[in-house]
Enzyme design. Structure first.
Site, PDB file in Angstrom:
ATOM      1  CG  ASP A 146      -1.756   1.203   1.380  1.00 33.13           C
ATOM      2  OD1 ASP A 146      -2.615   1.415   0.499  1.00 33.13           O
ATOM      3  OD2 ASP A 146      -1.571   1.952   2.360  1.00 33.13           O
ATOM      4  CD  GLU A 164      -2.029   2.169  -3.498  1.00 38.60           C
ATOM      5  OE1 GLU A 164      -3.217   2.350  -3.813  1.00 38.60           O
ATOM      6  OE2 GLU A 164      -1.626   2.231  -2.316  1.00 38.60           O
TER       7      GLU A 164
END
Length: 693
Positions: free
Chosen positions: A352, A388
Site C-alpha cells: 500500500d 502501489e
C-alpha cells in the site's frame, strides 16, 4: 505487586533477535529504542487485566534494550513502559504511563478500549501535545502474547510457485468473502479458517484463479471516530502490529488458523498474497494516540519535519510516515516480511502506498535503502512483489518507476480502459498501449509485460456492477456528507441511477461488464479481478467502503438473478482461454510476436488514423506456436466502444479463414467463419475474438 514480582527473575539475555522469543526454557525480550532512558517489561495474568510483574530490562546494547526471563513460557502476556524525555519539539514523546505494544509481537490479545488515557498529552489542555498526561492506559490496551514459533511446524509443503505470466490475481477480504457464504459453517465465517474452508477454496479454484490477494490482515484498530458513528475499520489500512494477524479474523484455532488457510490454498495450487501497510501506522499525527512506536522511539520510527520535529511529514495522508531511512525501522519491515514469507509461507506482498517505502530525505529513490534491501534479500527477492506506485507527497506518482523485479498496480490501465468503453475522445492510442502490456511504461531494463498489474476495479472505488450502474458515488452511509471517495469514476448508469427493471438498460449493463472482463483477461500484463465482479456484486453505489463492515461490503451469495451466474460462467470461460493460449498472456517483449493494428476498413492503422474513431482491430501472431496442438498462433481482436454497429472489413493477412471464439454482445455465439476482405458487423459496444481456422 512485590510478591508477584518476586516470582520472576530477569537476566541479561541477548540483543540480536528483536521481539519475544521462547528458547524452550525461558523467553528473551529485545526492544529497539535509541533515545529511551529505561524500559520496563510488564507481565500480565492470563486475563490480561492484572499486572503480575514489572521488570526492568537490564541491558542496553547497540540501541537494543534486552533481558531474559527464565521459565516464562508461550502464552504469557506482556507490554512495555518506556522512560525518556517528553519533548515533542525535539521529536521525543516518551511517557511511561502508557502501556506499549511490542513492534515484533506475533500475537495480540484484547481490543483497544479508547479513552483519554491512550494519549501521551492532556486532551483537555490548551497546549495540546505539549502538555503531559499521567493517566495510565494499561486497562484499555491489548496485550502481547509470547508465541512459540516452533510449535506448529509446516511439515512437508509444496508452494504453488505460479509463474508471473500465468498469474491471475483475485483481490478479496477475509470477512467480506465469507460472512454471508452459506457454504461455510457459521462459526467460521469472517475468519481465516472460513476463507480456507474447502467450499471457499474450491470456488476460487473453479474460477481459474492462481493467486488470492487479501486486504490487510495485520493487526489494526477500529478508530474511535468510526466507533462513535457506529462504523468500523473494514479495509484495515491502519496497522498497529506488523507481525500479528488481526484478532478479528482468528477463528477457533487462533494463530494456527492462518497457517491452515495458507495450507488449504497451497494444496489447491493457489498462492496467497498479502496487502501490507508499512507506510504509516495507526498512531496518527502529533495529536494521535501512543500505542507502540510513538512511545518507544518516536524520533526514530517516524519522519518528522526537519525544522520542527514536533510535526510529522505526512506523505501518506494519514498523519504520519514510517521512517524506513532508519536502519532499525528498515530492519523491522524486512523482518516482518520475512516472517510472513517463511514462518507463514505466504507467496507475495502488495505494498500500500508503496512509493513511501522508496522515499529518502531528499525524495523518492528507486535505489534507496528499502529497494536495495529487497533486491538483494535471498528470501524476499523470490516472492511476488507488487507496488502501489503512488502516495500524496512531492513526486509521489511513480507508475513505471519501481525497480526491476517489481510489478505495479497500473492505474493508467484502469482509467484508459474505462474511458475507452465510454467511447471517450481520442482515447484509442492509449487504450492500445494498455491492452498490449503498457510497453511504453514497462519495456525497459529487462522488465516484463507482467510488471503491469491490470485492473478495472479494486477495493477502492466502484465494483464492476456499480461502474456501469451509477454516474455518481453514493457514500451517505459513511457519515461524511458524501465528501469521501473518488469523484472521477469514469462510470455511467446508461439511463437510470442504480438498479432498474428496464430490460434494455440491464442488457446494456451486462454487455459492458462482459466488455470490461474480456478486455482485462485478454490484455497482456497481470490481470487482477475484484472478488464478486465475476457475478456482478454491488455496493449500491458506495465507492469508499473502508468503514462498511456491513452488507454493503460483504459478498452476497444467495438469491442472485440469472444474469449473475451467466456472468460468472463468462468469466470462467475467459480465464480458461487465457490459461490455454500463450498469445493472451505474453511473458516476454522479445518473443517474436508480430502485432498489427487495423482500422475498420481492413487497412493498416496509420498514425493519422488513430484519431478517426475508437473502433480498432489488432492481430497477434507467433509462428513458433504453430506446431503446438490446440494452441493458437494467430488471433484477431475487434473492438467497438461506439453506440452503433461497426462494419469491419476483415483484414487480409493470408492463410485460413478466421473463426469466431468470443463475442461480448452474444456470449453464446461462436464458430462463425469470417473471410478476409469480407465485412463483419460488430454490434455496438462489443468485442470479438477470432482465431485462424
Amino acid at each position: 505487586m512485590d510478591n508477584s514480582r518476586a516470582h520472576f527473575a530477569v537476566e541479561a539475555g541477548q540483543w540480536q533477535t528483536l521481539g519475544a522469543h521462547f528458547d524452550g526454557e525461558g523467553t528473551n525480550f529485545a526492544l529497539f529504542s535509541a533515545h529511551a532512558e529505561r524500559v520496563e517489561l510488564c507481565l500480565y495474568d492470563p486475563s490480561g487485566t492484572t499486572e503480575i510483574a514489572r521488570l526492568n530490562l537490564p541491558e542496553y546494547t547497540n540501541e537494543i534494550w534486552h533481558g531474559y526471563v527464565p521459565g516464562l513460557k508461550p502464552g504469557a502476556l506482556y507490554g512495555y513502559r518506556v522512560h525518556g524525555p517528553y519533548d515533542p519539539a525535539n521529536g521525543h514523546r516518551f511517557n511511561p504511563h502508557k502501556l506499549l505494544l511490542d513492534p515484533y509481537a506475533r500475537e495480540l490479545v484484547g481490543p483497544i478500549k479508547w479513552s483519554k488515557a491512550h494519549f501521551a498529552y492532556d486532551l483537555d489542555s490548551e497546549d495540546k501535545d505539549l502538555s503531559f498526561n499521567d493517566m495510565d492506559s494499561a486497562s484499555g490496551m491489548p496485550k502481547c502474547r509470547v508465541v512459540d514459533r516452533n510449535a506448529d511446524g509446516w511439515g512437508s509443503i509444496q508452494r504453488p510457485a505460479v509463474g508471473w505470466s500465468d498469474t491471475i490475481v483475485y483481490e478479496t477480504h477475509v470477512k467480506g468473502f465469507t460472512q454471508l457464504n452459506p457454504a461455510i459453517p457459521q462459526e467460521l465465517r469472517g475468519t481465516f479458517e472460513g476463507l480456507g474452508h474447502k467450499a471457499a477454496v474450491d470456488y476460487i479454484k473453479s474460477l481459474g484463479i492462481t493467486s488470492v490477494e487479501l486486504l490487510p490482515i495485520h493487526e489494526f484498530p477500529d478508530d474511535s471516530h468510526l466507533l462513535d458513528k457506529g462504523l468500523r475499520n473494514y479495509w484495515g489500512y491502519n496497522t498497529i502490529g506488523f507481525f500479528a494477524p488481526a484478532q478479528r479474523y482468528c477463528g477457533p484455532q487462533g494463530l494456527r488458523g492462518f497457517r491452515e488457510m495458507v495450507r488449504a490454498f497451497h494444496d489447491a495450487g493457489i498462492e496467497v498474497i498479502l496487502d501490507v501497510v508499512y507506510n504509516h501506522t495507526a498512531e496518527g499525527n502529533e495529536l494521535g494516540p501512543s500505542l507502540s512506536f510513538k512511545g518507544i522511539d518516536n524520533f526514530s520510527y517516524y519522519r518528522t519535519l526537519p525544522d520542527n520535529h514536533r510535526y510529522y511529514i505526512n506523505d501518506t495522508g494519514t498523519g504520519n510516515t514510517v521512517n524506513t531511512s532508519h536502519p532499525r525501522v528498515l530492519q523491522m519491515v524486512m523482518d516482518s516480511l520475512r516472517y510472513w514469507a517463511e514462518d507463514m509461507q505466504v507467496d507475495g506482498f502488495r505494498f500500500d502506498l508503496g512509493t513511501i517505502l522508496g522515499r529518502e530525505p531528499e525524495g523518492f529513490d528507486e535505489r534507496g535503502g528499502y529497494f536495495d534491501a529487497m533486491t538483494q534479500d535471498p528470501v524476499l527477492s523470490r516472492v511476488k512483489l507488487i507496488g502501489e506506485p503512488w502516495d500524496i507527497g512531492p513526486g509521489g506518482y511513480q507508475v513505471g518507476g519501481f525497480p526491476p523485479g517489481w510489478a505495479e498496480w497500473n492505474d493508467k490501465y484502469r482509467d484508459s480502459t474505462r474511458e475507452y468503453w465510454l467511447n471517450g475522445d481520442n482515447c484509442a492510442p492509449d487504450f492500445a498501449a494498455r491492452l498490449l502490456g503498457s510497453g511504453d511504461i514497462y519495456d525497459l531494463r529487462g522488465r516484463r509485460p507482467w510488471s503491469s498489474v491490470n485492473f478495472i476495479t479494486a477495493h477502492d472505488g466502484f465494483t464492476l456492477n456499480d461502474l456501469v450502474s451509477y454516474d455518481h458515488k453514493h457514500n451517505e452511509a459513511n457519515g461524511e456528507d458524501g465528501n469521501d471517495g473518488h469523484n472521477h469514476n469514469l462510470s455511467h448508469n446508461y439511463g437510470v441511477e442504480g438498479p432498474t427493471e428496464d430490460e434494455g438498460i440491464n442488457a446494456l449493463r451486462e454487455r459492458q461488464k462482459r466488455n470490461f472482463l474480456a478486455t482485462l483477461l485478454l490484455s497482456h500484463g497481470t490481470p487482477m479481478l475484484l472478488a464478486g465482479d465475476e457475478f456482478g456484486r454491488s455496493q449500491m453505489g458506495n465507492n469508499n467502503g473502508y468503514c462498511q463492515d456491513s452488507e454493503i461490503s460483504w459478498l452476497h451469495w444467495e438469491n442472485l438473478p440469472e444474469s449473475c451466474e451467466a456472468l460468472r460462467d463468462f468469466t470462467r470461460r475467459l480465464i480458461t482461454l487465457r490459461k490455454e493460449q500463450p498469445l493472451l498472456r505474453r511473458e516476454n517483449w522479445r518473443d517474436g510476436m508480430v502485432i498489427d493494428w487495423f482500422n475498420v476498413h481492413g487497412g493498416v492503422q496509420k498514425p493519422e488514423h488513430w484519431l478517426d474513431g475508437n473502433a480498432l482491430a489488432v492481430r497477434l501472431q507467433r509462428d513458433d506456436l504453430a506446431e503446438q496442438p490446440d494452441v493458437w498462433s494467430n488471433i484477431l481482436m475487434l473492438f467497438n466502444p461506439v453506440d452503433a454497429d461497426a462494419a469491419f472489413t476483415i483484414p487480409a493477412t493470408g492463410g485460413n479463414d478466421w473463426v469466431l471464439e468470443l463475442l461480448t454482445s452474444n456470449p453464446e455465439q461462436r464458430g462463425d467463419m469470417a473471410k478476409e476482405n469480407q465485412e463483419f458487423v460488430l454490434p455496438a459496444r462489443s468485442l470479438a475474438l477470432f482465431r485462424k481456422g
